[in-house]
Design an enzyme around this catalytic site. Structure first.
Site, PDB file in Angstrom:
ATOM      1  N   LYS A  10       7.000   4.253  -1.357  1.00  0.00           N
ATOM      2  CA  LYS A  10       6.371   5.579  -1.407  1.00  0.00           C
ATOM      3  C   LYS A  10       6.240   6.077  -2.857  1.00  0.00           C
ATOM      4  O   LYS A  10       7.074   5.719  -3.694  1.00  0.00           O
ATOM      5  CB  LYS A  10       7.286   6.530  -0.623  1.00  0.00           C
TER       6      LYS A  10
ATOM      7  N   LYS B  41       9.996   2.981  -7.866  1.00  0.00           N
ATOM      8  CA  LYS B  41       9.500   1.593  -8.012  1.00  0.00           C
ATOM      9  C   LYS B  41       9.525   1.130  -9.468  1.00  0.00           C
ATOM     10  O   LYS B  41      10.042   0.068  -9.786  1.00  0.00           O
ATOM     11  CB  LYS B  41       8.047   1.468  -7.505  1.00  0.00           C
TER      12      LYS B  41
ATOM     13  N   ASP C 229       2.141   2.826  -0.533  1.00  0.00           N
ATOM     14  CA  ASP C 229       2.285   1.911   0.590  1.00  0.00           C
ATOM     15  C   ASP C 229       0.912   1.318   0.895  1.00  0.00           C
ATOM     16  O   ASP C 229      -0.024   1.483   0.139  1.00  0.00           O
ATOM     17  CB  ASP C 229       2.931   2.607   1.798  1.00  0.00           C
TER      18      ASP C 229
HETATM   19  N1  LIG Z   1      18.511   5.735  -9.052  1.00  0.00           N
HETATM   20  C1  LIG Z   1      17.963   6.740  -9.726  1.00  0.00           C
HETATM   21  N2  LIG Z   1      18.744   7.694 -10.301  1.00  0.00           N
HETATM   22  C2  LIG Z   1      18.188   8.737 -10.970  1.00  0.00           C
HETATM   23  N3  LIG Z   1      16.860   8.905 -11.148  1.00  0.00           N
HETATM   24  C3  LIG Z   1      16.030   7.976 -10.612  1.00  0.00           C
HETATM   25  C4  LIG Z   1      16.523   6.854  -9.886  1.00  0.00           C
HETATM   26  N4  LIG Z   1      15.454   6.109  -9.491  1.00  0.00           N
HETATM   27  C5  LIG Z   1      14.360   6.743  -9.942  1.00  0.00           C
HETATM   28  N5  LIG Z   1      14.693   7.863 -10.611  1.00  0.00           N
HETATM   29  C6  LIG Z   1      13.785   8.832 -11.257  1.00  0.00           C
HETATM   30  O1  LIG Z   1      12.784   9.214 -10.343  1.00  0.00           O
HETATM   31  C7  LIG Z   1      11.547   9.420 -11.012  1.00  0.00           C
HETATM   32  C8  LIG Z   1      10.450   8.571 -10.335  1.00  0.00           C
HETATM   33  O2  LIG Z   1      10.748   7.214 -10.553  1.00  0.00           O
HETATM   34  P1  LIG Z   1       9.613   6.116 -10.766  1.00  0.00           P
HETATM   35  O3  LIG Z   1       8.609   6.567 -11.758  1.00  0.00           O
HETATM   36  O4  LIG Z   1      10.325   4.839 -10.985  1.00  0.00           O
HETATM   37  O5  LIG Z   1       8.962   6.141  -9.314  1.00  0.00           O
HETATM   38  P2  LIG Z   1       7.674   5.332  -8.805  1.00  0.00           P
HETATM   39  O6  LIG Z   1       7.957   4.978  -7.384  1.00  0.00           O
HETATM   40  O7  LIG Z   1       7.338   4.257  -9.740  1.00  0.00           O
HETATM   41  O8  LIG Z   1       6.598   6.501  -8.875  1.00  0.00           O
HETATM   42  P3  LIG Z   1       4.996   6.346  -8.739  1.00  0.00           P
HETATM   43  O9  LIG Z   1       4.718   6.181  -7.275  1.00  0.00           O
HETATM   44  O10 LIG Z   1       4.515   7.657  -9.283  1.00  0.00           O
HETATM   45  O11 LIG Z   1       4.601   5.149  -9.558  1.00  0.00           O
HETATM   46  C9  LIG Z   1      11.766   9.050 -12.470  1.00  0.00           C
HETATM   47  O12 LIG Z   1      11.917  10.206 -13.235  1.00  0.00           O
HETATM   48  C10 LIG Z   1      13.055   8.218 -12.441  1.00  0.00           C
HETATM   49  O13 LIG Z   1      13.814   8.323 -13.612  1.00  0.00           O
HETATM   50 MG   LIG Z   2       5.536   3.861 -10.759  1.00  0.00          MG
END
Ligand SMILES: Nc1ncnc2c1ncn2[C@@H]1O[C@H](COP(=O)(O)OP(=O)(O)OP(=O)(O)O)[C@@H](O)[C@H]1O
Ligand SMILES: [Mg+2]
Length: 291
Positions: A13, A18, A130
């Site tokens: 999601k 990710k 997804d």
């Molecule tokens: N385990 C964790 N502990 C603390 N913060 C987290 C953790 N995992 C992710 N985050 C934080 O959540 C936010 C979103 O993470 P990320 O950008 O990796 O998501 P994504 O699924 O790649 O988002 P998108 O769908 O927009 O690409 C970021 O600010 C990241 O630092």
């Molecule tokens: Mg991302």
């Protein structure tokens, strides 16, 4: 003889973690001595920036649009520990299909035999969202990735997205599509959150690859433009990412998942709604026992 890299795709999601998880996975695999390429498949093109001190790189599609013809080497940038970073990019806003963009970018590298030339061990695709749009199923159905992992928390919408991904994998599994390696349970810190994810994987005949707690170390690392593996290598959180990398490297017994149909997913969620209330009130102390 040149080897074939292991190609894996990470789905989940929006905003679930990710890119954070993928970048830490790439960094950990690279520290294990592997040659890794991280391939961002999100028009936001922000997948690789914690591997590169927070800096963004030009995307393959932008370069193609500007120049018409591109040498694949120009699209590859080096990050932490020499990790190869590529961002596919997206179509011009409002037009075109982002999925087709992913194919174009992957084909550019494949046609020029880049994976072999760089002697890669891993190519990790960080894919947006997804599988609601066929375009984003590209890494699954076009024989690009062999194994897929999904990042999910215990929140219903994250699980709903994971379940949709399972439907996509199941659909393409008869025609040589990718298989599911497992679920990466992100931001799962409490017992009941763990129990929800455990129950979902049991019902869908999948497995949890790693439980990753929510951690301020990740926030700090991101603010300094780095992965946790780079910024805080001795932290407990870095250890968790290293364990994830070791499990993935140990070779997944990947399989076709068994998604829940919409009514069953609804009934499953409703049961957990009652259960977490009972857990909160102290009526139930062991969620696993109560299922
Ligand atoms: N385990 C964790 N502990 C603390 N913060 C987290 C953790 N995992 C992710 N985050 C934080 O959540 C936010 C979103 O993470 P990320 O950008 O990796 O998501 P994504 O699924 O790649 O988002 P998108 O769908 O927009 O690409 C970021 O600010 C990241 O630092
Ligand atoms: Mg991302």
């Amino acid at each position: 003889m040149t080897k074939k890299p292991k190609q894996i795709a990470i789905y989940g999601k929006g905003g679930i973690g990710k890119s954070t998880t993928t970048s830490n996975l790439s960094a950990a695999l690279s520290d294990m001595g592997y040659k890794v390429m991280q391939f961002g498949c999100d028009p936001k093109a922000d997948s690789t920036n914690t591997l590169r001190d927070g800096s963004y790189i030009p995307t393959v599609l932008d370069m193609l649009r500007e120049k018409g013809k591109v040498d694949a080497h120009e699209t590859i940038f080096r990050g932490y520990n020499g990790i190869y970073c590529v961002e596919a990019g997206g179509p011009a806003p409002g037009v075109g299909c982002a999925g087709r963009g992913i194919i174009t970018a992957v084909q550019l590298l494949k046609q020029q035999n880049i994976f072999e030339e760089l002697d890669l061990d891993y190519v990790i695709y960080d894919v947006l969202g997804d599988v609601v749009c066929g375009g984003f199923a590209v890494p699954i159905r076009e024989g690009i990735a062999e194994d897929v992992y999904t990042v999910s928390s215990s929140d219903f919408m994250a699980i709903y997205a994971a379940n949709n991904l399972f439907k996509g994998i199941q659909k393409y599994s008869n025609s040589g599509g990718a298989l599911l390696g497992g679920v990466i349970a992100n931001s799962v810190s409490s017992d009941y959150q763990r129990s929800i994810v455990d129950d979902f994987v049991a019902r869908t005949k999948t497995r949890v690859m790693q439980y990753i707690p929510r951690s301020i170390t990740v926030t700090q690392s991101e603010l300094s433009g780095k992965t946790t593996i780079e910024a805080a290598p001795d932290s407990a959180q870095a250890k968790v990412y290293r364990e994830l990398a070791e499990r993935i490297d140990a070779g997944a017994s990947s399989a076709v998942p068994h998604p829940l149909d919409p009514q069953d997913l609804r009934a499953w969620a409703a049961k957990w709604a009652d259960l977490i209330l009972a857990i909160e009130s102290g009526e139930v102390t062991d969620a696993a026992q109560a299922i």
